[in-house]
Design a protein around this motif. Structure first.
Motif, PDB file in Angstrom:
ATOM      1  N   ALA A 161     -17.759 -10.496 -72.504  1.00  0.00           N
ATOM      2  CA  ALA A 161     -18.101 -11.860 -72.895  1.00  0.00           C
ATOM      3  C   ALA A 161     -19.625 -12.017 -72.899  1.00  0.00           C
ATOM      4  N   VAL A 162     -20.122 -12.803 -73.853  1.00  0.00           N
ATOM      5  CA  VAL A 162     -21.550 -13.125 -73.886  1.00  0.00           C
ATOM      6  C   VAL A 162     -21.720 -14.480 -73.200  1.00  0.00           C
ATOM      7  N   THR A 163     -22.383 -14.498 -72.068  1.00  0.00           N
ATOM      8  CA  THR A 163     -22.510 -15.715 -71.269  1.00  0.00           C
ATOM      9  C   THR A 163     -23.889 -16.356 -71.480  1.00  0.00           C
ATOM     10  N   ARG A 164     -24.146 -17.423 -70.729  1.00  0.00           N
ATOM     11  CA  ARG A 164     -25.438 -18.098 -70.797  1.00  0.00           C
ATOM     12  C   ARG A 164     -26.485 -17.457 -69.881  1.00  0.00           C
ATOM     13  N   SER A 165     -26.061 -16.528 -69.046  1.00  0.00           N
ATOM     14  CA  SER A 165     -26.930 -16.089 -67.949  1.00  0.00           C
ATOM     15  C   SER A 165     -27.632 -14.754 -68.183  1.00  0.00           C
ATOM     16  N   GLY A 166     -27.575 -14.222 -69.407  1.00  0.00           N
ATOM     17  CA  GLY A 166     -28.137 -12.885 -69.600  1.00  0.00           C
ATOM     18  C   GLY A 166     -29.471 -12.815 -70.305  1.00  0.00           C
ATOM     19  N   ALA A 167     -30.082 -13.948 -70.650  1.00  0.00           N
ATOM     20  CA  ALA A 167     -31.366 -13.925 -71.349  1.00  0.00           C
ATOM     21  C   ALA A 167     -32.448 -13.306 -70.477  1.00  0.00           C
ATOM     22  N   ARG A 168     -33.341 -12.525 -71.110  1.00  0.00           N
ATOM     23  CA  ARG A 168     -34.385 -11.823 -70.368  1.00  0.00           C
ATOM     24  C   ARG A 168     -35.739 -12.070 -71.013  1.00  0.00           C
ATOM     25  N   PRO A 169     -36.791 -12.118 -70.213  1.00  0.00           N
ATOM     26  CA  PRO A 169     -38.138 -12.258 -70.791  1.00  0.00           C
ATOM     27  C   PRO A 169     -38.374 -11.181 -71.846  1.00  0.00           C
ATOM     28  N   GLY A 170     -38.916 -11.586 -72.967  1.00  0.00           N
ATOM     29  CA  GLY A 170     -39.146 -10.671 -74.078  1.00  0.00           C
ATOM     30  C   GLY A 170     -38.110 -10.785 -75.162  1.00  0.00           C
ATOM     31  N   ASP A 171     -36.944 -11.380 -74.869  1.00  0.00           N
ATOM     32  CA  ASP A 171     -35.908 -11.568 -75.886  1.00  0.00           C
ATOM     33  C   ASP A 171     -36.382 -12.521 -76.975  1.00  0.00           C
ATOM     34  N   GLN A 172     -35.828 -12.356 -78.145  1.00  0.00           N
ATOM     35  CA  GLN A 172     -36.040 -13.312 -79.227  1.00  0.00           C
ATOM     36  C   GLN A 172     -34.915 -14.347 -79.200  1.00  0.00           C
ATOM     37  N   VAL A 173     -35.228 -15.570 -79.598  1.00  0.00           N
ATOM     38  CA  VAL A 173     -34.244 -16.657 -79.653  1.00  0.00           C
ATOM     39  C   VAL A 173     -33.916 -16.915 -81.116  1.00  0.00           C
ATOM     40  N   ALA A 174     -32.640 -16.950 -81.444  1.00  0.00           N
ATOM     41  CA  ALA A 174     -32.230 -17.128 -82.838  1.00  0.00           C
ATOM     42  C   ALA A 174     -31.076 -18.112 -82.935  1.00  0.00           C
ATOM     43  N   VAL A 175     -30.954 -18.730 -84.109  1.00  0.00           N
ATOM     44  CA  VAL A 175     -29.920 -19.729 -84.373  1.00  0.00           C
ATOM     45  C   VAL A 175     -29.194 -19.365 -85.653  1.00  0.00           C
ATOM     46  N   CYS A 176     -27.883 -19.545 -85.647  1.00  0.00           N
ATOM     47  CA  CYS A 176     -27.072 -19.379 -86.852  1.00  0.00           C
ATOM     48  C   CYS A 176     -26.297 -20.672 -87.075  1.00  0.00           C
ATOM     49  N   GLY A 177     -26.438 -21.268 -88.253  1.00  0.00           N
ATOM     50  CA  GLY A 177     -25.721 -22.506 -88.554  1.00  0.00           C
ATOM     51  C   GLY A 177     -26.662 -23.676 -88.745  1.00  0.00           C
ATOM     52  N   ARG A 178     -26.086 -24.821 -89.088  1.00  0.00           N
ATOM     53  CA  ARG A 178     -26.879 -26.013 -89.383  1.00  0.00           C
ATOM     54  C   ARG A 178     -27.269 -26.746 -88.109  1.00  0.00           C
ATOM     55  N   LEU A 179     -28.452 -27.366 -88.150  1.00  0.00           N
ATOM     56  CA  LEU A 179     -28.942 -28.174 -87.034  1.00  0.00           C
ATOM     57  C   LEU A 179     -29.400 -29.530 -87.565  1.00  0.00           C
ATOM     58  N   GLY A 180     -28.991 -30.603 -86.904  1.00  0.00           N
ATOM     59  CA  GLY A 180     -29.474 -31.930 -87.244  1.00  0.00           C
ATOM     60  C   GLY A 180     -28.684 -32.667 -88.304  1.00  0.00           C
ATOM     61  N   TRP A 181     -27.798 -31.987 -89.002  1.00  0.00           N
ATOM     62  CA  TRP A 181     -27.056 -32.608 -90.092  1.00  0.00           C
ATOM     63  C   TRP A 181     -26.104 -33.690 -89.579  1.00  0.00           C
ATOM     64  N   SER A 182     -25.348 -33.381 -88.553  1.00  0.00           N
ATOM     65  CA  SER A 182     -24.392 -34.357 -88.028  1.00  0.00           C
ATOM     66  C   SER A 182     -25.101 -35.575 -87.457  1.00  0.00           C
ATOM     67  N   ALA A 183     -26.176 -35.348 -86.712  1.00  0.00           N
ATOM     68  CA  ALA A 183     -26.911 -36.463 -86.118  1.00  0.00           C
ATOM     69  C   ALA A 183     -27.500 -37.365 -87.192  1.00  0.00           C
TER      70      ALA A 183
END
Length: 327
Positions: A161-183
């Protein structure tokens, strides 16, 4: 999700739930469900039996409450059903899993038209069909307003499983999908308008990138989350769980013209919708810096050492970070 429009067949025309009763409604809904190989025993018994391919099952639950999450004068029953399924299926995908089945508890006033309840079930069923999941059963009860509590299950298919607790310094942050449309769509509806229609439809029926969840797991994602309350708020959960800081680059975000138009009309910043708007159910994740991501994953920031926090362009964001149910 393909976004295919379907016109549901109406049932119980002219009748209310009080007319058909609890078991009559259950029978009407059961007639509309489809069999699926992963559901060994579906609706009609004391409990369903759902296969777990590798002995583990991802399970999540969420609620929709009339007047809080939707309004019947803004959304069709079919759209509400799709939305109820989508917000749960997206949570399964955010664990790197593939959705397999859902069960739903449905509460409604006795004078609710039967056609509304049946169309809701059609929407729920059809959204599940987008990912090959099945509606395996549930419960119905009388309540003062329409309430739907959906529990979704999924299979990791042998992956961790990919959890919320595995991010490490140096990682890149990425998004897939729409943001802000519903709001932005909610802003439009709240002011009594129905245009831009694309934003209104986005609020009524989100389009989560379901396949991106298992894809992220295979790409080596170190953390993953469903953006339901707003990107800043949800990345904040990753920051706290992982004990890291996250900084976003505002220049990396797309600001679609419809969102810009709504922001201009109400005197808001377009970026605020993208950073704090919820209910689009995009997926946000962290990945090792050397992972080359497909183009549908937009790299928007990086993970840093430091106290858990999410900043934008190196500074704290002014204003609410996202939705708070009790805020």
């Amino acid at each position: 999700m393909t976004g295919t429009q379907r016109t549901p067949t109406r049932a119980g025309e002219g009748q209310t739930l009080a007319d058909v009763g609890e078991f009559g409604l259950i029978d009407l809904i059961r007639e509309r469900l489809r069999d699926a190989p992963q559901v060994e025993l579906g609706a009609g018994d004391d409990a369903a039996v759902v296969a777990a391919s590798d002995g583990r099952m991802v399970v999540t639950t969420d609620m929709l409450v009339e007047g809080r999450h939707f309004r019947r004068d803004w959304s069709s029953a079919y759209d509400v059903g799709r939305k109820a399924a989508a917000q749960n299926l997206a949570d399964v995908a955010a664990m790197g899993a593939t959705p397999t089945a859902v069960v739903v508890c449905f509460g409604a006033p006795p004078d609710l038209p039967v056609a509304w309840a049946v169309e809701f079930a059609d929407g729920l069923r059809d959204e599940c069909q987008e990912v090959g999941a099945a509606v395996a059963g549930g419960d119905v009860v009388a309540s003062g307003v329409v309430v739907a509590a959906v529990t979704a299950m999924g299979s990791l298919q042998g992956r961790a499983a990919v959890t919320r607790s595995g991010a490490r310094p140096g990682d890149q942050v990425a998004v897939c999908g729409r943001l802000g449309w519903s709001a932005a769509g909610l802003t439009v509806l709240s002011r009594g308008f129905r245009s831009p229609r694309v934003l209104v439809e986005a609020h009524r029926r989100p389009q989560p990138p379901y396949a991106a969840g298992p894809e992220a797991a295979c790409l080596g994602a170190t953390a993953l989350i469903d953006v339901s309350d707003g990107l800043l708020a949800d990345l904040g959960h990753i920051a706290v769980a992982s004990g890291v800081a996250i900084d976003l680059d505002s220049s990396r975000f797309d600001l679609p013209e419809p969102i810009q138009a709504v922001a201009a009309a109400v005197g808001a910043e377009p970026l605020s919708y993208v950073l704090t708007g919820g209910e689009d159910h995009a997926l946000a994740g962290t990945f090792p810096a050397d992972v080359s991501l497909p183009p549908h994953w937009n790299v928007v920031g990086r993970v840093l050492e430091g106290e858990p926090a999410v900043t934008v362009d190196g500074a704290a964001y002014e204003g609410p970070a996202g939705h708070d149910h009790f805020g």
